[in-house]
Write a protein that holds these residues in place. Structure first.
Motif, PDB file in Angstrom:
ATOM      1  N   GLU A  33       7.767  26.717  21.927  1.00 16.86           N
ATOM      2  CA  GLU A  33       9.082  27.309  21.685  1.00 16.86           C
ATOM      3  C   GLU A  33       9.328  27.496  20.187  1.00 16.86           C
ATOM      4  OE1 GLU A  33      13.743  26.610  22.966  1.00 16.86           O
ATOM      5  OE2 GLU A  33      12.259  25.093  23.462  1.00 16.86           O
ATOM      6  N   ARG A  92      12.564  30.149  27.461  1.00 19.27           N
ATOM      7  CA  ARG A  92      12.254  28.832  28.020  1.00 19.27           C
ATOM      8  C   ARG A  92      11.563  28.960  29.382  1.00 19.27           C
ATOM      9  NH1 ARG A  92      12.451  24.033  25.950  1.00 19.27           N
ATOM     10  NH2 ARG A  92      13.019  22.301  27.246  1.00 19.27           N
ATOM     11  N   SER A 114       7.797  22.197  23.577  1.00 21.92           N
ATOM     12  CA  SER A 114       8.586  22.216  22.344  1.00 21.92           C
ATOM     13  C   SER A 114       7.855  22.954  21.223  1.00 21.92           C
ATOM     14  CB  SER A 114       8.897  20.781  21.923  1.00 21.92           C
ATOM     15  OG  SER A 114       9.585  20.771  20.707  1.00 21.92           O
ATOM     16  N   ASN A 138      17.361  32.955  24.916  1.00 18.96           N
ATOM     17  CA  ASN A 138      16.897  31.565  24.993  1.00 18.96           C
ATOM     18  C   ASN A 138      16.461  31.164  26.403  1.00 18.96           C
ATOM     19  OD1 ASN A 138      17.381  31.236  22.268  1.00 18.96           O
ATOM     20  ND2 ASN A 138      19.457  30.474  22.590  1.00 18.96           N
TER      21      ASN A 138
END
Length: 72
Positions: free
Chosen positions: A32, A64, A29, A60
């Motif tokens: 990102e 990821r 997290s 995206n």
């Protein structure tokens, strides 16, 4: 995990850096958010919808997957 953004390509001058500790999901997290904060985002006005359509430089799903592979 150490996250860094460098000026140029020789890695001698940091523009931003962050040291993050924690579990795998927390690290993912934070990484990102770090990348999203620094990546360019193109935008265009869609007249029929009266809103702005934004497109990040790295899609995206690709971002990821890249971060998960790097973490593993």
């Amino acid at each position: 995990m150490r996250l860094a953004r460098f000026k140029g390509t020789d890695k001698t001058e940091f523009l931003d850096q962050n040291l993050v500790q924690g579990g795998a999901f927390h690290l993912l997290s934070e990484a990102e958010m770090f990348v999203r904060r620094h990546q360019p985002v193109a935008a265009k006005v869609v007249p029929e919808q009266m809103q702005i359509q934004q497109t990040p430089l790295i899609p995206n799903d690709a971002l990821r997957e890249t971060l998960i592979n790097a973490l593993i």
